[in-house]
Design a protein around this motif. Structure first.
Motif, mmCIF file in Angstrom:
data_model
loop_
_atom_site.group_PDB
_atom_site.id
_atom_site.type_symbol
_atom_site.label_atom_id
_atom_site.label_comp_id
_atom_site.label_asym_id
_atom_site.label_seq_id
_atom_site.Cartn_x
_atom_site.Cartn_y
_atom_site.Cartn_z
ATOM 1 N N GLU A 120 37.285 -46.107 -28.193
ATOM 2 C CA GLU A 120 38.144 -46.970 -28.999
ATOM 3 C C GLU A 120 38.576 -46.312 -30.308
ATOM 4 O O GLU A 120 39.631 -46.570 -30.838
ATOM 5 N N ASN A 121 37.708 -45.460 -30.831
ATOM 6 C CA ASN A 121 37.977 -44.874 -32.138
ATOM 7 C C ASN A 121 38.799 -43.599 -32.040
ATOM 8 O O ASN A 121 39.394 -43.170 -33.009
ATOM 9 N N VAL A 181 43.182 -45.546 -28.943
ATOM 10 C CA VAL A 181 44.288 -46.015 -29.781
ATOM 11 C C VAL A 181 45.600 -45.447 -29.267
ATOM 12 O O VAL A 181 46.651 -46.071 -29.332
ATOM 13 N N MET A 184 34.333 -37.539 -33.600
ATOM 14 C CA MET A 184 33.720 -36.337 -34.166
ATOM 15 C C MET A 184 32.251 -36.626 -34.473
ATOM 16 O O MET A 184 31.863 -37.778 -34.622
ATOM 17 N N ASP A 185 31.481 -35.593 -34.654
ATOM 18 C CA ASP A 185 30.080 -35.779 -35.057
ATOM 19 C C ASP A 185 30.024 -36.592 -36.343
ATOM 20 O O ASP A 185 30.712 -36.296 -37.307
ATOM 21 N N GLY A 186 29.209 -37.625 -36.346
ATOM 22 C CA GLY A 186 29.014 -38.410 -37.566
ATOM 23 C C GLY A 186 30.093 -39.427 -37.825
ATOM 24 O O GLY A 186 30.051 -40.128 -38.820
ATOM 25 N N ALA A 187 31.099 -39.535 -36.945
ATOM 26 C CA ALA A 187 32.188 -40.470 -37.212
ATOM 27 C C ALA A 187 32.051 -41.768 -36.433
ATOM 28 O O ALA A 187 32.832 -42.683 -36.621
ATOM 29 N N ARG A 194 31.341 -45.346 -35.290
ATOM 30 C CA ARG A 194 31.095 -46.580 -36.035
ATOM 31 C C ARG A 194 30.253 -47.556 -35.221
ATOM 32 O O ARG A 194 30.039 -48.671 -35.614
ATOM 33 N N SER A 237 39.711 -37.412 -33.149
ATOM 34 C CA SER A 237 39.957 -38.678 -33.819
ATOM 35 C C SER A 237 41.356 -39.135 -33.436
ATOM 36 O O SER A 237 42.189 -38.321 -33.034
ATOM 37 N N TRP A 238 41.621 -40.423 -33.552
ATOM 38 C CA TRP A 238 42.954 -40.924 -33.186
ATOM 39 C C TRP A 238 44.011 -40.319 -34.094
ATOM 40 O O TRP A 238 45.177 -40.234 -33.712
#
Lengths: 334, 454
Positions: free
Chosen positions: B342-343, B347, B393-396, B398, B433-434
């Motif tokens: 989704e992140n 999108v 990404m690593d750490g992104a 949610r 990432s989107w």
């Protein structure tokens, strides 16, 4: 049922509308452009291998949601002309596609008009030629967004420079304040560039660096060999078509003249020139930097200010502030 | 085996002959709007319509289905019943602490006799200390004794309301009716599970109409869970939403192969000699797919239950469990299947579908990388040559460390492929990432081109 009016369909305005729609409150957004999203729409992710907390993930599909939401009345190509009345019963005159129209039954107004278009920014004291290789912050954001699997720039650069505080902290202008976001985005961008081009020299001309992340952020930049040069450049020399540009500066009481492939201007957040007019029709205060301030408590006056209309702030801060405002409005209606 | 083809379009003409050739009994279901919900049974599905329950082994939607990703949530819940005013069973209805509501004069004026029946019921319920609302447009005292009945009702605690306009809504999550009743001065919202209505004319028509209205409202919200590709998140339910006949037939053949494979396999073998009868596998199996065989003192697999998760492998002390040989299917499929979180990718899903239309690519939207299981990847690999998972990404992430979890999931899937002796390099992980669409597209291109030259 009474509606909430939101001026500006950028990040701040859209978040307020989205959160209120979740609570079943109807909103009207007045957006001057033909698409919602404002400036954030063109921004890109700034993670190298690891997330650098730039806040872009928060935006996600916000603007597509805004477009299709039944509770949100999105008026594009529109501009607010005048506002009458007080909290609970505002009457608004606005133009949509150059046609004058009226809105009734507005209980609260959220001002989320954002900041100035960087396209028309003046050159702040720094003399320079007009050249494609001098890149503005927002142009660099678009480059970040459109980066490919193995390249950021069309041709691999050898030497790069960032010029910090461009259009901020300048006593000769009205922008005698820190924009707070530029240190964040430029250092994040430099990390991405380092990932793609391990051998490129990255110089950063700065006065000092704001706290971007807690912990040893500056040491992380040092590990990535991003050179911090404490200096404010005087001029950029070159022709409009030249591929190399010269920066003349003074660092550590010595002349420092260097040649670069690309120069990135980390331009700051400048107040929207329309703020003066908005302050007049809404009865808000405009401070000496050109940003809007509340005169009364917003819960009393029904006038809320969110995002960069109030002060320079980043994506995550804008998000949180707008969510807070939506919550306040919702609590007021219950 | 019986297959239900659900959808109102021309596709049935060319899909039905293919299915009958392969020995399936085909059942056409063009009236999609009639389906209240679908419930999964051990061996097949039950389709609920207002008139009957229809049992089918497999379901193929030929148009955009109403339930899909949220299907599981949907099947466990059913629509509430709206009672006719003459239906006395409302007295036994458990109202869960919420008021019992009698709503009269809906869609025409209720006659005096109907009002009298409703009043009697209201009084008897109110006497059992239940809250009762009696909502009508007017007060009727046409029959002698009515005035006394109103008085008695008032004494027993029935609340009377007069209205000009009423809205009925149904909250499927809470399983409650939401009434909004307006009069000249304002409106009031009432939540209830026990709703009895009356109007003029046949009550059955009206109750059906009200339910239909409410369902159409809820359907809009479910639209967003639409998946691309022919597989859904439920085994046994498929979608054929291709634009051309060729595309549909191609996918239908894959479905048929899938079904036939599905029916034959146990997925695992247990070596009777090695089994220590220690019950470890029974304890860890999340699908209850193993049971003890007391005669032979060993475990045996239960038909159709196994989900190929491999939990039992890791706990078996005697290494008695092996994958069934039949399951070792060679990879025949071509193309790429993408799981997009989704992140990151989801999108851009509309853009990606356009971008990938030319090639043989399927896309599925997942809420987070942590939500897919190794067997999802392996199922996709039965029909596609490669699988790519797009996550943050690593750490992104949610959610809860989705990126780390998907790395483990991929590792488990690869181990499984290695165990089966198949090529494990066909599973890819794209971290993106989107807000970097070009990167995602180029990554997909590079995954597609990978290994083609060698």
């Amino acid at each position: 049922m009474k509606k909430i009016l939101i001026l500006g369909g950028g990040l701040a305005g859209s978040v307020v509308a989205d959160k209120l729609s979740e609570c079943g409150i109807q909103t009207v957004i007045i957006e001057k452009k033909s698409v919602p999203g404002g400036k954030v729409r063109e921004y890109g992710c700034k993670a190298d291998d690891e997330c650098s907390n730039c806040g872009m993930c928060l935006v996600k599909n916000l603007f597509t949601r805004i477009k299709s939401d039944k509770n949100i009345d999105l008026k594009l190509n529109s501009k607010v002309l005048d506002v009458y009345g007080s909290k609970g019963n505002f009457k608004v005159l606005y133009s949509e596609n150059r046609e004058e129209k009226k809105l009734d039954n507005i209980s609260d107004i959220v001002v989320a008009t954002g900041f100035k278009d960087t396209e028309n920014l003046d050159y702040y004291g720094l003399s320079m030629p007009v050249n494609d290789r001098i890149i503005r912050g927002n142009e660099m954001e678009a480059i970040m967004r459109n980066r490919g699997i193995d390249k950021v720039f069309p041709k691999a650069p050898e030497k790069l420079a960032f010029i910090q505080c461009f259009g901020s902290r300048d006593k000769s202008n009205s922008t005698n304040y820190c924009s707070r976001v530029c240190c964040g985005y430029s250092t994040r961008m430099s990390r991405v560039i380092r990932k793609y081009y391990p051998d490129v020299t990255i110089d950063m001309y700065c006065m000092d660096v704001q706290e971007v992340e807690k912990g040893k952020y500056l040491e992380l930049l040092k590990d990535k060999s991003i050179n911090m040069i404490k200096s404010r450049p005087v001029m950029i020399e070159g022709q409009s078509d030249s591929e190399k540009l010269l920066i003349r500066a003074e660092a550590e009481s010595k002349k420092k003249n260097d040649i670069y492939d690309y120069i990135i201007l980390s331009d700051g957040i400048i107040a929207n020139p329309e703020n003066e007019y908005l302050a007049e029709i809404l009865g808000l205060h405009m401070n000496k930097n050109g940003f809007l301030e509340e005169v009364e408590l917003p819960e009393k006056s029904g006038l809320y200010i969110s995002g960069c209309a109030k002060m320079p702030m980043g994506i995550e801060e804008t998000f949180n502030m707008s969510e807070g405002i939506a919550q306040k409005i919702y609590l007021g209606t219950v | 085996m019986e297959i239900a083809l659900i959808g109102n379009n021309d596709k049935n003409k060319y899909l039905k002959p293919v299915l009958t050739e392969n020995g399936f009994d085909v059942f056409l279901f063009p009236e999609t709007e009639k389906i209240n919900h679908i419930r999964s049974r051990e061996n097949g599905f039950l389709i609920y319509t207002p008139d009957e329950k229809i049992s089918k082994d497999y379901i193929i939607f030929t148009e955009k289905p109403v339930f899909n990703h949220e299907y599981k949530r949907e099947v466990n819940k059913s629509w509430g019943k709206v009672y006719d005013i003459t239906d006395n069973s409302i007295k036994e209805k458990d109202s869960k602490g919420l008021p019992v509501v009698f709503l009269l004069d809906i869609d025409g004026e209720t006659d005096t006799e109907g009002t009298m029946i409703a009043l009697k019921n209201a009084i008897s319920i109110a006497k059992k200390l239940k809250k009762v609302y009696f909502i009508s447009k007017t007060v009727r005292t046409g029959i002698s004794g009515m005035e006394e009945m109103y008085l008695e009702a008032r004494k027993s605690g029935v609340k009377f309301l007069k209205y000009t306009k009423a809205d009925i809504d149904y909250d499927i999550d809470k399983q409650q009716f939401k009434l909004k009743v307006e009069d000249m001065f304002g409106s009031i919202g009432i939540e209830t599970v026990a709703l009895s209505i009356a109007g003029a004319g046949s009550m059955q028509d009206i109750t059906a109409k009200i339910l239909d209205d409410m369902k159409s409202k809820t359907r809009d919200n479910l639209d967003k869970y639409y998946l691309a590709g022919y597989k859904t998140s439920v085994n046994g339910i498929y979608i054929l939403d291709g634009l051309t006949e060729e595309e549909d037939i191609k996918n239908l053949n894959k479905i048929i192969a899938d079904i036939k494979k599905d029916r034959q396999d146990y997925y695992i073998n247990i070596d009777e000699g090695k089994c220590a009868f220690c019950y470890n596998c029974v304890r860890v199996c999340p699908h209850a797919a193993l049971e003890p065989d007391y005669e032979n003192s060993c475990m045996k697999p239960v038909k159709y239950k196994c989900n190929e998760c491999g939990s039992c492998f890791s706990v078996c002390p005697a290494n008695a469990i092996t994958w069934k040989e039949d399951n070792k299917t060679a990879i025949e499929g071509k193309g790429l299947f993408i799981f997009a979180c989704e992140n990151s990718g989801a999108v851009l899903i509309n853009e990606l579908i356009d971008f990938t239309k030319k090639a043989d690519i399927g896309i599925s939207e997942i809420s987070c990388g942590c939500r897919i299981r190794p067997q999802d990847i392996l199922n996709a690999l039965k029909n596609y040559e490669k699988v790519a998972v797009i996550t943050c990404m690593d750490g992104a992430c949610r959610h809860i460390d989705g990126t780390e979890k998907i790395e483990k999931t991929i590792k488990r899937a690869k181990d499984r492929m290695e165990m089966l002796g198949l090529n494990k390099d066909n599973i890819y992980h794209i971290k993106a990432s989107w807000a970097m669409p070009v990167y995602i597209k180029e990554s997909i291109m590079s995954v597609m081109e990978d290994g083609e030259n060698t």
